[in-house]
Scaffold this motif. Structure first.
Motif, PDB file in Angstrom:
ATOM      1  N   TYR A 164       0.947  -1.501  -0.241  1.00 35.48           N
ATOM      2  CA  TYR A 164       0.297  -0.132   0.143  1.00 35.48           C
ATOM      3  C   TYR A 164       1.031   1.135  -0.356  1.00 35.48           C
ATOM      4  CZ  TYR A 164      -4.384  -3.006   0.868  1.00 35.48           C
ATOM      5  OH  TYR A 164      -5.307  -3.435  -0.266  1.00 35.48           O
ATOM      6  N   ALA A 165       1.879   1.201   0.047  1.00 37.13           N
ATOM      7  CA  ALA A 165       2.838   2.633   0.301  1.00 37.13           C
ATOM      8  C   ALA A 165       3.126   3.081  -1.191  1.00 37.13           C
ATOM      9  CB  ALA A 165       3.853   2.056   0.892  1.00 37.13           C
ATOM     10  N   LEU A 301       6.520  10.015   4.048  1.00 42.46           N
ATOM     11  CA  LEU A 301       5.092   9.376   4.044  1.00 42.46           C
ATOM     12  C   LEU A 301       5.676   8.119   3.540  1.00 42.46           C
ATOM     13  CD1 LEU A 301       1.334   9.222   3.528  1.00 42.46           C
ATOM     14  CD2 LEU A 301       2.458   7.093   3.490  1.00 42.46           C
ATOM     15  N   TRP A 302       6.056   7.763   2.612  1.00 44.96           N
ATOM     16  CA  TRP A 302       6.298   6.591   1.575  1.00 44.96           C
ATOM     17  C   TRP A 302       7.658   5.809   2.893  1.00 44.96           C
ATOM     18  CZ3 TRP A 302      11.305   4.869  -1.197  1.00 44.96           C
ATOM     19  CH2 TRP A 302      10.734   4.004  -1.746  1.00 44.96           C
ATOM     20  N   VAL A 303       8.875   6.780   2.988  1.00 48.50           N
ATOM     21  CA  VAL A 303       9.570   6.726   3.418  1.00 48.50           C
ATOM     22  C   VAL A 303       9.327   5.859   5.495  1.00 48.50           C
ATOM     23  CG1 VAL A 303      12.132   7.283   5.000  1.00 48.50           C
ATOM     24  CG2 VAL A 303      11.217   7.750   2.610  1.00 48.50           C
ATOM     25  N   LEU A 304       9.095   6.580   6.099  1.00 49.94           N
ATOM     26  CA  LEU A 304       7.749   6.816   7.706  1.00 49.94           C
ATOM     27  C   LEU A 304       7.036   5.503   7.598  1.00 49.94           C
ATOM     28  CD1 LEU A 304       7.686   9.775   8.732  1.00 49.94           C
ATOM     29  CD2 LEU A 304       8.920   8.495   9.254  1.00 49.94           C
ATOM     30  N   SER A 305       6.412   5.081   6.526  1.00 50.78           N
ATOM     31  CA  SER A 305       5.740   4.197   6.428  1.00 50.78           C
ATOM     32  C   SER A 305       6.451   2.643   6.693  1.00 50.78           C
ATOM     33  CB  SER A 305       4.658   3.554   5.606  1.00 50.78           C
ATOM     34  OG  SER A 305       5.684   3.116   3.458  1.00 50.78           O
ATOM     35  N   PHE A 306       7.957   2.175   6.019  1.00 52.88           N
ATOM     36  CA  PHE A 306       8.287   1.072   6.616  1.00 52.88           C
ATOM     37  C   PHE A 306       9.096   1.062   8.086  1.00 52.88           C
ATOM     38  CE2 PHE A 306       8.846   2.213   1.839  1.00 52.88           C
ATOM     39  CZ  PHE A 306       7.772   1.099   1.657  1.00 52.88           C
ATOM     40  N   ILE A 307       9.380   2.215   8.529  1.00 52.64           N
ATOM     41  CA  ILE A 307      10.371   2.255   9.726  1.00 52.64           C
ATOM     42  C   ILE A 307       9.063   2.196  10.984  1.00 52.64           C
ATOM     43  CG2 ILE A 307      10.600   3.979  11.303  1.00 52.64           C
ATOM     44  CD1 ILE A 307      11.924   5.616   9.563  1.00 52.64           C
ATOM     45  N   ASN A 367       1.125  10.450   8.658  1.00 50.71           N
ATOM     46  CA  ASN A 367      -0.165   9.592   8.463  1.00 50.71           C
ATOM     47  C   ASN A 367      -0.197   8.249   8.236  1.00 50.71           C
ATOM     48  OD1 ASN A 367      -2.821   9.377   5.732  1.00 50.71           O
ATOM     49  ND2 ASN A 367      -3.430   9.361   7.843  1.00 50.71           N
ATOM     50  N   SER A 368       1.329   8.262   7.104  1.00 50.05           N
ATOM     51  CA  SER A 368       1.561   6.793   7.109  1.00 50.05           C
ATOM     52  C   SER A 368       1.392   5.602   8.348  1.00 50.05           C
ATOM     53  CB  SER A 368       3.428   6.734   6.610  1.00 50.05           C
ATOM     54  OG  SER A 368       3.838   6.900   7.727  1.00 50.05           O
ATOM     55  N   ALA A 369       1.566   5.675   9.156  1.00 54.34           N
ATOM     56  CA  ALA A 369       1.824   4.878  10.291  1.00 54.34           C
ATOM     57  C   ALA A 369      -0.116   4.205  10.355  1.00 54.34           C
ATOM     58  CB  ALA A 369       1.597   5.361  11.270  1.00 54.34           C
ATOM     59  N   ILE A 370      -0.698   4.534   9.427  1.00 55.85           N
ATOM     60  CA  ILE A 370      -2.353   4.042   8.947  1.00 55.85           C
ATOM     61  C   ILE A 370      -1.908   2.807   8.943  1.00 55.85           C
ATOM     62  CG2 ILE A 370      -3.536   5.665   9.840  1.00 55.85           C
ATOM     63  CD1 ILE A 370      -3.597   4.482   6.419  1.00 55.85           C
ATOM     64  N   PHE A 371      -1.167   2.468   7.737  1.00 54.89           N
ATOM     65  CA  PHE A 371      -1.099   1.051   7.249  1.00 54.89           C
ATOM     66  C   PHE A 371      -0.292  -0.072   8.341  1.00 54.89           C
ATOM     67  CE2 PHE A 371       0.656   4.121   3.708  1.00 54.89           C
ATOM     68  CZ  PHE A 371      -0.415   4.117   2.782  1.00 54.89           C
TER      69      PHE A 371
END
Length: 474
Positions: A164-165, A301-307, A367-371
């Motif tokens: 989803y990222a 957002l994309w970078v933080l989603s993996f973290i 907002n990436s944390a919602i993944f």
């Protein structure tokens, strides 16, 4: 290309290796969301060039359109229609060929969009976008169905987030590329030709390499197949399991998930569709710098989603937090922090360039944390019906995706008036907070008892399954 395809088809792996056949399927779905979001958002940047002279090429058409927010929302007119049916179809017949065909049609209308604009003016663009939206309405329910078969529970946050990222990364690339191309000699039509071509190539790749589930794959090792299937909490007869509609629609966990999804879509698509106009009219950035700055928050957002996803799976694997608690923690990070940033953003103007950009990055990036929150919760609470649940929540929530740009159209009558933007951002912040509160209070990470309820076809007969003292009986 042939030697690459051959290498993939020869791939045999064990669960202990870094790259398996399940990762091939995840990679395919990553590129699906990458291209889909590129197609979805390129009009947000392209419409600036379509209505304002930005290329030195005299042959590039410029239109006098005053219904830009309506144009931007037209994608969702078609998008909300097939969601529930798409989830059911994916469960019964498998999602592969639905994805291949719908991406092909969506890409074709991307190629045709400049022609439709020239022939039918703004109405032609609306028709093209509505048809693209209809096709993309099959994507998320189908992806959830594939992931529920291919991704082990302990890898769900990471691999689900990776897929989803692809959307935010596709947004970043699309905004930058669209801005550069729009300002070039080739002009805005090339944007739609490129993305149409990429989508058609993806359809071919999915047709060759994609599989609905591990047991359908001809390239997976027996060890990896058993590893995946043993880790899942799906019924082997899930495709024949009747959908327990009453149980779903009376489930607190489902309603918490639905409300979180609705709140997320209002805020996300308010920013997605309106950032280019906000940066252009309030911050006075030119189209090329506008595209870079509009894309920056989505890159973060994309970078933080993996973290965030790595931390989420770590908490679950080490049992520092339950699945439900982990989902609520990351959902709150993903909605409450952006809400606070949006309130402050509403008070920025062209004299506060740097703080405004920083707040946009925070609002979108965190907002990436919602993944790792509600976005994979469908598979947590009902893996047998995850595609159907995604279809339901995505259908209803995208009504809010449609309404958000229309709300902006009503409120922002003067795009240079910061007080009007304050209303837009504060409303989005309030919706974020309310929706997260509902998820925290009523959400769950446990498989719901109705996951295995319903009629299951078995050798021509139907049996009824139900829960009894925590064990499934027939």
């Amino acid at each position: 290309m042939p030697h690459v395809a051959y290498a993939i088809l020869k791939l045999r792996t064990s669960p202990s290796t870094l790259f398996g056949v399940r990762h091939v399927q995840v990679l395919l779905n990553f590129f699906l969301t990458f291209i889909a979001y590129g197609i979805r958002v390129n009009l947000s940047v392209g419409i600036v060039a379509m209505t304002t002279k930005s290329s030195d090429n005299p042959d590039i058409p410029v239109y006098d359109w005053h219904d830009k927010s309506i144009l931007l929302s037209s994608f969702f007119w078609g998008y909300i229609i097939p969601q529930i049916g798409a989830g059911q179809l994916a469960k019964k017949y498998g999602p592969k060929w639905f994805l291949v065909s719908t991406m092909g049609i969506c890409s074709l209308f991307s190629v045709l969009l400049p022609v439709m604009a020239d022939a039918f003016d703004s109405k032609g663009v609306m028709i093209s976008r509505a048809l693209q939206g209809f096709c993309q309405g099959f994507f998320f329910p189908s992806i959830h169905n594939i992931l529920s078969y291919w991704v082990p529970v302990t890898e769900r946050s990471r691999l689900g987030t990776f897929v989803y990222a692809g959307g935010p990364l596709g947004t970043v690339v699309s905004m930058i590329v669209s801005g550069i191309i729009s300002a070039s000699w080739y002009g805005w039509p090339l944007i739609f030709y490129i993305y149409g071509g990429l989508g058609l190539l993806w359809s071919v790749a999915m047709a060759i390499v994609g599989s609905n589930k591990p047991k359908d794959s001809k390239i997976i090792s027996e060890e990896e197949r058993l590893y995946i299937e043993a880790s899942l909490d799906r019924s082997p007869d899930a495709k024949n399991l009747a959908t327990p509609w009453r149980d779903i629609l009376t489930s607190r966990a489902f309603w918490a998930l639905l409300i979180a999804h609705c709140g997320q879509n209002w805020g996300f698509w308010t920013l997605m569709t309106e950032i280019p106009s906000y940066m252009s009219e309030v911050m006075n950035f030119q189209i090329k710098s506008n595209s870079y700055l509009s894309a920056l928050p989505y890159f973060v957002l994309w970078v933080l989603s993996f973290i965030f996803s790595a931390i989420a799976d770590f908490l679950i694997i080490r049992k520092y937090a339950s699945i439900g608690t982990t989902r609520k923690i990351f959902n709150s990070i993903g909605l409450v922090v952006p809400a606070i940033a949006l309130v402050f953003l509403g008070f920025m103007d062209e004299e506060h360039h740097t703080p405004a950009i920083a707040l946009l990055v925070i609002a979108v990036g965190m907002n990436s944390a919602i993944f790792s929150g509600f976005n994979v919760n469908h598979m947590d609470i009902a893996p047998n019906h995850s595609g159907t649940l995604m279809g339901l929540t995505n259908c209803v929530s995208n009504i809010f995706s449609l309404l958000a740009p229309l709300f902006v159209q009503v409120v922002v009558t003067n795009e240079k008036d910061t007080s009007q933007w304050q209303t837009v951002f504060c409303v989005a912040a309030g919706i974020y907070i309310i929706s997260d509160l509902c998820f925290v209070l009523c959400g769950s990470g446990e498989v719901q008892e109705w996951n295995d309820n319903g009629a299951v076809a078995s050798e021509g007969k139907y049996t009824v399954t139900k829960e009894d003292d925590g064990r499934k009986t027939v």
